[in-house]
Design an enzyme around this catalytic site. Sequence first.
Site: not given
Length: 420
Positions: A146, A201, A361
Amino acid sequence: MPSASTSLAVVAGLVVGAIASAPAAASADAVPGQLVVGFHGSVSSPARQRVIEQAGGRLVRRLSHIDGTVVRVRAKGLALSALQRRLRGQRGVRYAEPDYYLKKSTEPDDPLYAEQYALAATGAGAVNAPVAWTARTTCAKVAVLDTGAQYSHPDLTGNIWHNSHEVAGNDVDDDHNGYVDDYYGVDLVKGRDSGVDDEGHGTHVSGIIAGHGDNGTGISGLCWTGSVMPVKFMNSRGKGSSSDAVTGIDYAVRMGAKIVNGSFGSSSKSTALADAVDYAQSKGVLLVFAAGNDGTSNDSAPEYPAALTDSNIIAVAAVTTTGALASFSNYGTKSVDLGAPGDSIISTYLGSGYKVLSGTSMASPIVAAAAAMLRSRDPHLSYSQLRSAILSSTQPDAALAGKVAHPGVLDVGAALASAP
């Protein structure tokens, strides 16, 4: 066709806002010194009393007449395990077992837990976490490909993996793995150092997996304690190359991860990335991928790597609080395996804060965390056993019929119970 260096974008996209019986003497989960004994119905009350006393026990109370008579017995002057063995050898005794403690469904004391509908024990869009927590709250290592992770976040610190063969900050590749100072994972964008998040994120994904649970702070991850390995291959704009994704899978495998979460994707198929998935499969690694956020079918318009057909992949769609397929979520009865909560998910974020995000996600990491919980219970489970336990125990969801291969939502409590 785009080359193998085509950027892979972050999938999240949508921001909403800031038992087998053990010997009685060895059971810590049973009432000390006490057994529950079941007799056949043909055994009279005096005979029951005589059998118990001759074995070295004392009848405390008759409990019921279920399939005969069930009584509570205490040991008198001998070890409980010896009493249990003696009683089991007597004619007329159906069983002699520990008086097991039964626990309420466990819930953490984290103040934001009330907002985490995804972890609830009931509800169409929930994964039944409290039932699993009665048995286990720890998880095995998960590599998160990520944007990195804020490893100093108060709800993550201690649950972030560190490279025990590396000395942090000494500007040396101590373990000779090709990366300098890769202590808290690795930054593949820089080619060295820990996987520090500069986008947010990856920190959000990491909290879904292993935000500290029951610590009186923030949120709870599915794993109250765990080991998240940040493998940063995406930059501060949430983009990374397929070549770095390949390198990231290689790093995760080499550093011992058997479960990898990938909340990213592209409509362009990279053969190099497909080869990396094959390599992970050869090393027994389970890969959990987000299905994508285009609201389209991966069967007809594939999103990679989720749409790859390797047997070590679980592709995850996002569902809402009602269990409906989220409007943004990709789907596909051939290429997407199951649903998991992905709409309005609160988790850890940069600046030691918390944020609500939506996307597949957010659905993918809770499935990866479930696999890690199963593997924590038995580290010898293969990726196929993990995959089978998760996919065979989903909560049926009519809204996912004709949308995913296993039309249901993750049920981590049932998965934990069904794993070999």
